[in-house]
Design a protein around this motif. Structure first.
Motif, PDB file in Angstrom:
ATOM      1  N   SER A   4      29.107  25.615  39.770  1.00 52.43           N
ATOM      2  CA  SER A   4      28.015  26.592  39.667  1.00 52.43           C
ATOM      3  C   SER A   4      27.627  27.159  41.028  1.00 52.43           C
ATOM      4  O   SER A   4      27.005  28.220  41.109  1.00 52.43           O
ATOM      5  CB  SER A   4      26.794  25.935  39.016  1.00 52.43           C
ATOM      6  OG  SER A   4      26.339  24.834  39.787  1.00 52.43           O
ATOM      7  N   LYS A   5      27.988  26.467  42.109  1.00 59.06           N
ATOM      8  CA  LYS A   5      27.667  26.917  43.465  1.00 59.06           C
ATOM      9  C   LYS A   5      28.908  27.387  44.224  1.00 59.06           C
ATOM     10  O   LYS A   5      28.848  27.621  45.431  1.00 59.06           O
ATOM     11  CB  LYS A   5      27.010  25.767  44.253  1.00 59.06           C
ATOM     12  CG  LYS A   5      25.783  25.166  43.597  1.00 59.06           C
ATOM     13  CD  LYS A   5      24.646  26.166  43.507  1.00 59.06           C
ATOM     14  CE  LYS A   5      23.391  25.507  42.924  1.00 59.06           C
ATOM     15  NZ  LYS A   5      22.289  26.499  42.749  1.00 59.06           N
ATOM     16  N   TYR A   6      30.014  27.499  43.520  1.00 60.81           N
ATOM     17  CA  TYR A   6      31.297  27.798  44.186  1.00 60.81           C
ATOM     18  C   TYR A   6      31.813  29.150  43.727  1.00 60.81           C
ATOM     19  O   TYR A   6      31.404  29.662  42.675  1.00 60.81           O
ATOM     20  CB  TYR A   6      32.312  26.701  43.842  1.00 60.81           C
ATOM     21  CG  TYR A   6      33.489  26.612  44.768  1.00 60.81           C
ATOM     22  CD1 TYR A   6      33.328  26.262  46.094  1.00 60.81           C
ATOM     23  CD2 TYR A   6      34.777  26.870  44.312  1.00 60.81           C
ATOM     24  CE1 TYR A   6      34.407  26.155  46.955  1.00 60.81           C
ATOM     25  CE2 TYR A   6      35.868  26.765  45.150  1.00 60.81           C
ATOM     26  CZ  TYR A   6      35.677  26.422  46.483  1.00 60.81           C
ATOM     27  OH  TYR A   6      36.751  26.336  47.324  1.00 60.81           O
ATOM     28  N   LEU A   7      32.702  29.744  44.511  1.00 61.68           N
ATOM     29  CA  LEU A   7      33.300  31.032  44.155  1.00 61.68           C
ATOM     30  C   LEU A   7      34.603  30.791  43.399  1.00 61.68           C
ATOM     31  O   LEU A   7      35.672  30.652  43.994  1.00 61.68           O
ATOM     32  CB  LEU A   7      33.548  31.878  45.402  1.00 61.68           C
ATOM     33  CG  LEU A   7      34.073  33.299  45.150  1.00 61.68           C
ATOM     34  CD1 LEU A   7      33.036  34.135  44.406  1.00 61.68           C
ATOM     35  CD2 LEU A   7      34.451  33.973  46.474  1.00 61.68           C
ATOM     36  N   LEU A   8      34.499  30.732  42.071  1.00 64.21           N
ATOM     37  CA  LEU A   8      35.685  30.632  41.218  1.00 64.21           C
ATOM     38  C   LEU A   8      35.904  31.988  40.569  1.00 64.21           C
ATOM     39  O   LEU A   8      35.026  32.495  39.861  1.00 64.21           O
ATOM     40  CB  LEU A   8      35.486  29.570  40.127  1.00 64.21           C
ATOM     41  CG  LEU A   8      35.621  28.110  40.543  1.00 64.21           C
ATOM     42  CD1 LEU A   8      35.327  27.207  39.359  1.00 64.21           C
ATOM     43  CD2 LEU A   8      37.002  27.807  41.097  1.00 64.21           C
ATOM     44  N   THR A   9      37.069  32.577  40.802  1.00 61.47           N
ATOM     45  CA  THR A   9      37.316  33.947  40.319  1.00 61.47           C
ATOM     46  C   THR A   9      38.612  34.003  39.533  1.00 61.47           C
ATOM     47  O   THR A   9      39.517  34.788  39.842  1.00 61.47           O
ATOM     48  CB  THR A   9      37.370  34.930  41.502  1.00 61.47           C
ATOM     49  OG1 THR A   9      38.386  34.491  42.426  1.00 61.47           O
ATOM     50  CG2 THR A   9      36.042  34.989  42.236  1.00 61.47           C
ATOM     51  N   LEU A  27      46.934  34.965  42.282  1.00 65.15           N
ATOM     52  CA  LEU A  27      45.951  36.004  41.947  1.00 65.15           C
ATOM     53  C   LEU A  27      45.102  35.582  40.758  1.00 65.15           C
ATOM     54  O   LEU A  27      43.869  35.694  40.782  1.00 65.15           O
ATOM     55  CB  LEU A  27      46.669  37.322  41.666  1.00 65.15           C
ATOM     56  CG  LEU A  27      47.296  38.026  42.868  1.00 65.15           C
ATOM     57  CD1 LEU A  27      48.184  39.180  42.410  1.00 65.15           C
ATOM     58  CD2 LEU A  27      46.226  38.553  43.824  1.00 65.15           C
ATOM     59  N   ARG A  28      45.746  35.077  39.717  1.00 66.46           N
ATOM     60  CA  ARG A  28      44.995  34.653  38.522  1.00 66.46           C
ATOM     61  C   ARG A  28      44.053  33.492  38.829  1.00 66.46           C
ATOM     62  O   ARG A  28      42.936  33.429  38.302  1.00 66.46           O
ATOM     63  CB  ARG A  28      45.964  34.237  37.418  1.00 66.46           C
ATOM     64  CG  ARG A  28      46.633  35.384  36.670  1.00 66.46           C
ATOM     65  CD  ARG A  28      47.379  34.855  35.467  1.00 66.46           C
ATOM     66  NE  ARG A  28      46.483  34.108  34.591  1.00 66.46           N
ATOM     67  CZ  ARG A  28      46.855  33.089  33.827  1.00 66.46           C
ATOM     68  NH1 ARG A  28      48.117  32.685  33.821  1.00 66.46           N
ATOM     69  NH2 ARG A  28      45.981  32.465  33.059  1.00 66.46           N
ATOM     70  N   GLY A  29      44.492  32.581  39.684  1.00 64.61           N
ATOM     71  CA  GLY A  29      43.676  31.419  40.006  1.00 64.61           C
ATOM     72  C   GLY A  29      42.578  31.698  41.017  1.00 64.61           C
ATOM     73  O   GLY A  29      41.778  30.813  41.311  1.00 64.61           O
ATOM     74  N   GLY A  30      42.559  32.910  41.574  1.00 69.04           N
ATOM     75  CA  GLY A  30      41.528  33.240  42.552  1.00 69.04           C
ATOM     76  C   GLY A  30      41.750  32.562  43.893  1.00 69.04           C
ATOM     77  O   GLY A  30      40.795  32.242  44.602  1.00 69.04           O
ATOM     78  N   LEU A  31      43.020  32.359  44.269  1.00 75.67           N
ATOM     79  CA  LEU A  31      43.324  31.764  45.577  1.00 75.67           C
ATOM     80  C   LEU A  31      43.394  32.820  46.666  1.00 75.67           C
ATOM     81  O   LEU A  31      43.094  32.545  47.832  1.00 75.67           O
ATOM     82  CB  LEU A  31      44.656  30.996  45.513  1.00 75.67           C
ATOM     83  CG  LEU A  31      44.602  29.581  44.926  1.00 75.67           C
ATOM     84  CD1 LEU A  31      44.438  29.602  43.421  1.00 75.67           C
ATOM     85  CD2 LEU A  31      45.855  28.798  45.298  1.00 75.67           C
ATOM     86  N   ILE A  32      43.844  34.019  46.306  1.00 71.20           N
ATOM     87  CA  ILE A  32      44.011  35.098  47.280  1.00 71.20           C
ATOM     88  C   ILE A  32      43.507  36.406  46.689  1.00 71.20           C
ATOM     89  O   ILE A  32      43.364  36.538  45.468  1.00 71.20           O
ATOM     90  CB  ILE A  32      45.497  35.273  47.691  1.00 71.20           C
ATOM     91  CG1 ILE A  32      46.366  35.540  46.451  1.00 71.20           C
ATOM     92  CG2 ILE A  32      45.992  34.071  48.486  1.00 71.20           C
ATOM     93  CD1 ILE A  32      47.815  35.896  46.754  1.00 71.20           C
ATOM     94  N   LYS A  33      43.262  37.371  47.560  1.00 72.44           N
ATOM     95  CA  LYS A  33      42.918  38.724  47.128  1.00 72.44           C
ATOM     96  C   LYS A  33      43.673  39.705  47.999  1.00 72.44           C
ATOM     97  O   LYS A  33      43.669  39.595  49.225  1.00 72.44           O
ATOM     98  CB  LYS A  33      41.421  38.987  47.228  1.00 72.44           C
ATOM     99  CG  LYS A  33      41.054  40.434  46.880  1.00 72.44           C
ATOM    100  CD  LYS A  33      39.579  40.686  46.845  1.00 72.44           C
ATOM    101  CE  LYS A  33      39.270  42.164  46.618  1.00 72.44           C
ATOM    102  NZ  LYS A  33      39.947  42.722  45.427  1.00 72.44           N
ATOM    103  N   GLN A  34      44.324  40.671  47.384  1.00 74.40           N
ATOM    104  CA  GLN A  34      45.084  41.676  48.123  1.00 74.40           C
ATOM    105  C   GLN A  34      44.182  42.860  48.485  1.00 74.40           C
ATOM    106  O   GLN A  34      43.407  43.344  47.676  1.00 74.40           O
ATOM    107  CB  GLN A  34      46.268  42.176  47.289  1.00 74.40           C
ATOM    108  CG  GLN A  34      47.134  43.178  48.026  1.00 74.40           C
ATOM    109  CD  GLN A  34      48.393  43.529  47.256  1.00 74.40           C
ATOM    110  OE1 GLN A  34      48.652  42.978  46.191  1.00 74.40           O
ATOM    111  NE2 GLN A  34      49.185  44.432  47.791  1.00 74.40           N
ATOM    112  N   HIS A  35      44.301  43.333  49.742  1.00 78.35           N
ATOM    113  CA  HIS A  35      43.537  44.487  50.217  1.00 78.35           C
ATOM    114  C   HIS A  35      44.424  45.708  50.431  1.00 78.35           C
ATOM    115  O   HIS A  35      43.986  46.839  50.266  1.00 78.35           O
ATOM    116  CB  HIS A  35      42.822  44.153  51.524  1.00 78.35           C
ATOM    117  CG  HIS A  35      41.873  43.001  51.402  1.00 78.35           C
ATOM    118  ND1 HIS A  35      40.661  43.088  50.746  1.00 78.35           N
ATOM    119  CD2 HIS A  35      41.978  41.716  51.819  1.00 78.35           C
ATOM    120  CE1 HIS A  35      40.050  41.913  50.787  1.00 78.35           C
ATOM    121  NE2 HIS A  35      40.837  41.061  51.415  1.00 78.35           N
TER     122      HIS A  35
END
Length: 581
Positions: A4-9, A27-35
């Motif tokens: 509840s206090k963490y960034l899970l995306t 990408l699906r697990g929310g480990l990285i984000k492409q810019h």
């Protein structure tokens, strides 16, 4: 960590342009984000994996006696001009100019910087040997970044550089680094192979690559089924077979082959085997003075050209390329599918296996015509024999023990013996025992941090997501409560278990998400690859139990509440990899 206090995306689907499984799952697990193309942020979940890999690398490098430092990403052009790589490195080197119009580059590697440090800080042989390393950002302006963090423009790697008075000292450190890399990969928990490799643009005399075995690997590696021999397929030697002896050579005959352009079509047309047919390739090489030259290479029909071997045999000083359709028609007068060695008027190089054929089928250098019954000595112009092909499954191992097998691998590490290449050009000398100034011998040792994370996923996953090795999982244990907001008993037990496991030193993700359904929580925990999960519900608690499952298994196991801590300790130790393979 409380979810509840963490960034899970997490996401249900991967973007359409994600090509390989590690890219999709990261990408699906929310480990990285492409810019942008080849540029990624490591999100909190991914960074936990990244830091664990980094800590394993740092621990093993320190054990090996290496000393950590940090060098700049932005490097002055003058150093690259000294090493003669400013113009040679190519477009991957991103060049830039500052406000004073001075030239710089974003470092794709750090040989120039470390050599500059060594020539200024190392004066006596008594300071040698020394091994300096960093874990630092690099930038290579890849023409086509792809596969997520597997091939990016900006990336992080550990690169180490050793300095020595002589070759024997360099060899000793090289062997230490070889062993260190095997320890790193073993501690992470990966199946891998170390292989003899080409030195590429880094240069030097001797190198090994370290490959994580995975079907999606870009590189093919060859290894013996009975010995420790292994090599990148570019470097694997193809042993020359014994020459066939034919007492009564067949007659040379010209056969009409309308529309036949490929080896497969020719074999079907003549009902012949690929091993009795040869193919002729025209290659355009570049000489030292810049002149272009056409040469012919002949291979057996079932073999593929090894460009690296061909470059060395043809002594090409630039990119080696197949001749164009127009060039073939201009110089030979036919299409590529009708080429052959008979009456060929250019330099001719024949692979060992093709040269061993007593007679064979080939193109006639006339459109829609082929020749049968061709014999080398009787029908062909003078030629040179060399190893020019890729090895294949079943070839004899070059060390004489067993046969070769081919597997796919992802290169995650590379070590080199650079010798005096950089120290001579940049005048990095040291005073020896006789008081004479001599260039230092150098070694170079690189391993990709982000690439290791992606390679691990390529090797360890299923239809539900990632299966992290114990040593680098973002969290070791997930606690999943059922109806946390409705049951005071579940809430109390979950909180107590979370605190107990955290105090015992475990990385725990407590899925205290009151509005998330149980099925979604289970899916997310499987997707991000947490090795151990504990599901806590009222029904189980009424029996004094919680439900355990390991990520790599499909079955649940009931545990008495009082045994959870000891059981988890046993499971973590059981699934932790040994130090050596």
């Amino acid at each position: 960590m409380r979810a509840s206090k963490y960034l899970l995306t997490t996401q249900r689907e991967a973007p359409a342009d994600a090509e390989i499984i590690s890219h999709k799952l990261m990408l699906r697990g929310g480990l990285i984000k492409q810019h942008s193309s080849g540029l990624y942020s490591w999100l909190p979940l991914g960074l936990r994996v990244f830091r664990k890999i980094e800590s394993i690398i740092r621990a093993e490098m320190n054990k090996a006696g290496a000393i950590e430092l940090s060098m700049p990403l932005v490097q002055p052009a003058e150093l690259w001009q000294e090493s003669q790589r400013w113009s040679k490195f190519g477009p991957e080197l991103l060049r830039l100019t500052d406000r004073h119009q001075r030239n710089f580059c974003l470092g794709p590697t750090h040989e120039e910087i470390i050599t500059d440090i060594a020539r200024n800080e190392i004066r006596s042989y008594r300071q040698l040997p020394i091994n300096l390393y960093q874990i630092q950002t690099k930038f290579r302006d890849e023409i086509r970044p792809r596969f997520g963090v597997m091939r990016t423009r900006e990336f992080c790697m550990k690169d180490a550089y050793s300095f020595h008075l002589d070759q024997n000292s360099l060899q000793q450190t090289y062997e230490i680094m070889f062993d260190t890399y095997e320890k790193i990969l073993s501690r992470i928990g990966l199946k891998f192979r170390s292989v003899i490799a080409d030195t590429g643009s880094i240069g030097g005399s001797h190198s090994h690559e370290f490959h994580v075995i995975a079907d999606s690997g870009e590189d093919a590696i060859a290894f013996s089924d009975e010995s420790g021999y292994s090599a990148n397929i570019e470097k694997a030697e193809a042993i020359a077979p014994k020459a066939e002896i034919i007492k009564n050579p067949p007659l040379l005959a010209e056969i009409n082959t309308p529309g036949v352009k490929t080896i497969e079509q020719l074999c079907e047309f003549l009902d012949a085997c690929k091993t009795s047919v040869v193919k002729t390739l025209l290659l355009r090489s570049e000489k030292e003075n810049g002149d272009k030259k056409l040469s012919a290479i002949v291979l057996r029909g079932d073999h593929q050209l090894n460009l690296l071997k061909a470059e060395k045999v043809l002594q090409s000083h630039g990119d080696l390329a197949l001749a164009t359709k127009a060039q073939i028609e201009e110089f030979i007068g036919c299409s590529a599918g009708s080429l052959g060695p008979v009456d060929l008027n250019i330099d001719l190089f024949v692979d060992h296996s093709a040269a061993a054929l007593g007679s064979f089928v080939c193109g006639a250098n006339k459109e829609d015509l082929h020749l049968t019954g061709v014999c080398w000595d009787r029908d062909c112009p003078p030629f040179k024999v060399a190893d020019l092909r890729n090895v294949i499954n079943g070839d004899p191992s070059p060390d004489g023990v067993g046969k070769l097998k081919i597997a796919r691998g992802i290169e995650v590490g590379h070590i080199f013996q650079l010798g005096k290449k950089y120290s001579s050009l940049m005048r990095a000398t040291v005073s020896n025992e006789a008081g004479q100034e001599t260039p230092m011998y150098m070694g170079c040792y690189g391993i990709g941090v982000g690439r290791l994370a992606a390679a691990s996923i390529e090797q360890n996953h299923d239809n539900n997501g990632i299966i992290w090795p114990e040593s680098i999982a973002p969290f070791q244990i997930a606690i999943i409560p059922i109806n946390l907001h409705k049951s005071a008993t579940v809430k109390e037990c979950s909180e107590n278990m979370y605190k107990e496991l955290m105090l015992a030193g475990y990385d725990v993700l407590f899925m205290d998400l009151e509005k998330m359904r149980l099925g979604n929580m289970l899916s997310d925990v499987e997707l991000i690859g947490i090795p151990h999960r504990l599901v806590i519900g009222e029904r189980g608690l009424n029996n004094g139990q919680v439900e355990y499952r390991h990520r790599s298994r499909d079955d649940n196991e009931p545990l008495a509440i009082g045994t959870v801590l000891s059981f988890i300790k046993q499971q973590v130790n059981r699934h932790s990899p040994p130090l050596h393979l």
